[in-house]
Design a protein around this motif. Structure first.
Motif, PDB file in Angstrom:
ATOM      1  N   UNK A 233       3.002  -3.070  -2.479  1.00  0.00           N
ATOM      2  CA  UNK A 233       1.665  -2.537  -1.793  1.00  0.00           C
ATOM      3  C   UNK A 233       0.470  -2.919  -2.585  1.00  0.00           C
ATOM      4  N   UNK A 234       0.719  -2.569  -3.996  1.00  0.00           N
ATOM      5  CA  UNK A 234      -0.371  -3.069  -4.995  1.00  0.00           C
ATOM      6  C   UNK A 234      -0.652  -4.518  -4.767  1.00  0.00           C
TER       7      UNK A 234
ATOM      8  N   UNK B 296      -4.664  -5.987  -3.741  1.00  0.00           N
ATOM      9  CA  UNK B 296      -5.330  -7.088  -4.771  1.00  0.00           C
ATOM     10  C   UNK B 296      -5.423  -8.245  -3.829  1.00  0.00           C
ATOM     11  N   UNK B 297      -4.712  -8.729  -3.098  1.00  0.00           N
ATOM     12  CA  UNK B 297      -4.894  -9.970  -2.327  1.00  0.00           C
ATOM     13  C   UNK B 297      -6.053  -9.893  -1.160  1.00  0.00           C
TER      14      UNK B 297
ATOM     15  N   UNK C 100      -5.710   0.460   1.065  1.00  0.00           N
ATOM     16  CA  UNK C 100      -4.832  -0.107   2.008  1.00  0.00           C
ATOM     17  C   UNK C 100      -4.030   1.262   2.639  1.00  0.00           C
ATOM     18  N   UNK C 101      -3.927   1.084   3.934  1.00  0.00           N
ATOM     19  CA  UNK C 101      -2.779   1.996   4.450  1.00  0.00           C
ATOM     20  C   UNK C 101      -1.625   1.512   5.016  1.00  0.00           C
TER      21      UNK C 101
ATOM     22  N   UNK D  27      -5.270   3.182  -3.322  1.00  0.00           N
ATOM     23  CA  UNK D  27      -6.886   3.368  -3.522  1.00  0.00           C
ATOM     24  C   UNK D  27      -7.423   2.884  -4.649  1.00  0.00           C
ATOM     25  N   UNK D  28      -8.461   2.069  -4.507  1.00  0.00           N
ATOM     26  CA  UNK D  28      -9.151   1.640  -5.755  1.00  0.00           C
ATOM     27  C   UNK D  28      -9.717   3.083  -6.592  1.00  0.00           C
ATOM     28  N   UNK D  29      -9.481   2.712  -8.084  1.00  0.00           N
ATOM     29  CA  UNK D  29     -10.074   3.740  -8.934  1.00  0.00           C
ATOM     30  C   UNK D  29     -11.801   4.090  -8.574  1.00  0.00           C
TER      31      UNK D  29
END
Length: 331
Positions: free
Chosen positions: A103-104, A108-109, A115-116, A166-168
């Motif tokens: 998932x990570x 990142x890609x 992303x859901x 979710x991005x920080x």
């Protein structure tokens, strides 16, 4: 540097917590942290989590001195999170090995804010796949566009916080915290705020989250007054959406979804305690009156006969509580 923070609230899940923790171990990485939030459990859960803090790589145990509910427990984890990315897991669910790494990598890609992902619902021995209601996969999309159309299931109707990453930066912008104290439907204002406020997202088809349905201690299985927090949750959705620059475009979806959820609860009202059932009818009638009435009329006209009739009957019970300020004019 911590790459991923996983926030996992626990409350009286001693029968399921070992499976959850074992799946976290199968997802451990030296740059992952697991924030285990004990929401003042009264069974054997605290002892299980104490052992996990010693044995699970990256585990950090956080204790509540009083029970605050899922939204509050998630907020506690968010306040302690240090990862570049954040995700959630409930204390009675579990993961496929290596799911978080995949998932990570997808996040990142794609380079998106969030992303859901799809998930597997588990009811006893039955397994059923649920998909994110987004047709275009592995593409960068605009979150606001995924709220609509109003008359179809969309991304905001798939609100589970654990079905994504979710991005920080979203946390720093105030988009990831939950409404403190909400006991149910806490994901609803959250998913709407996320889709209104974030700039990009994507949907992917990873099947690594296993959602355990029908747990006796789950609030969704208990017909007490806490279930009525869905009214407060959707009132918040309406209020915040009414104040959005695109309220005229988005409010019909918010109203229609609110109506559908009210109808769902009324359709299974026998599961509620009698006093709660009476309160459900009264609060729902008032909620219908608070909605922008022109949008409500269109929503009822567009629903199937059974749900529409149920809500129209209820609407006649409504008191004189004012409608959402400015919403009707914006529409």
């Amino acid at each position: 540097m911590v790459k991923l923070s996983v926030i996992v609230p626990f409350y009286n899940v001693q029968a399921y917590a070992p499976d959850t923790l074992a799946s976290l171990r199968a997802n451990a990485r030296e740059d992952f942290e697991f924030l285990l939030v004990d929401d003042c459990s009264t069974d054997g859960t605290p002892e299980i989590l104490e052992r996990a803090e010693r044995e699970l790589p990256g585990a950090v145990l956080i204790r509540h001195e009083r029970n605050g509910g899922l939204a509050t427990a998630r907020n506690t984890g968010l306040d302690a999170a240090s990862g570049a990315y954040i995700t959630f897991l409930d204390g009675d669910d579990w993961l496929a090995p290596g799911h978080y790494e995949r998932l990570l990598a997808a996040a990142e890609e794609l380079g998106v804010d969030f992303v859901r992902t799809d998930h597997v619902q588990c009811t006893a021995r039955e397994r059923k796949v649920f998909r994110v209601p987004v047709g275009r996969r592995n593409e960068v999309l605009r979150p606001r566009d995924a709220i609509l159309p109003a008359d179809r299931s969309t991304s905001v109707d798939y609100p589970m916080a654990w079905a994504g990453i979710y991005r920080r930066e979203l946390l720093d912008r105030g988009l990831l915290h939950f409404t403190d104290g909400l006991r149910t439907a806490e994901d609803r204002p959250w998913i709407w705020r996320l889709h209104r406020g974030a700039e990009s997202f994507a949907a992917v088809g990873l099947l690594g989250i296993f959602y355990r349905r029908g747990v006796a201690s789950s609030l969704t299985q208990i017909g007490d007054v806490r279930q009525l927090d869905f009214i407060r949750a959707f009132d918040q959705v309406l209020e915040e959406t009414a104040n959005d620059p695109e309220s005229g475009r988005l409010l019909p979806k918010a109203v229609r979804t609110y109506c559908a959820v009210i109808s769902h609860h009324l359709g299974s009202i026998e599961r509620f305690e009698p006093s709660v059932a009476r309160k459900l009818r009264s609060m729902s009638a008032d909620a219908l009156h608070r909605m922008p009435q022109d949008i409500l009329k269109d929503a009822l006209d567009g629903m199937d006969g059974e749900r529409s009739s149920r809500l129209r009957r209820l609407r006649r019970r409504a008191t004189g509580t004012p409608a959402v300020s400015g919403a009707a004019g914006a529409a």
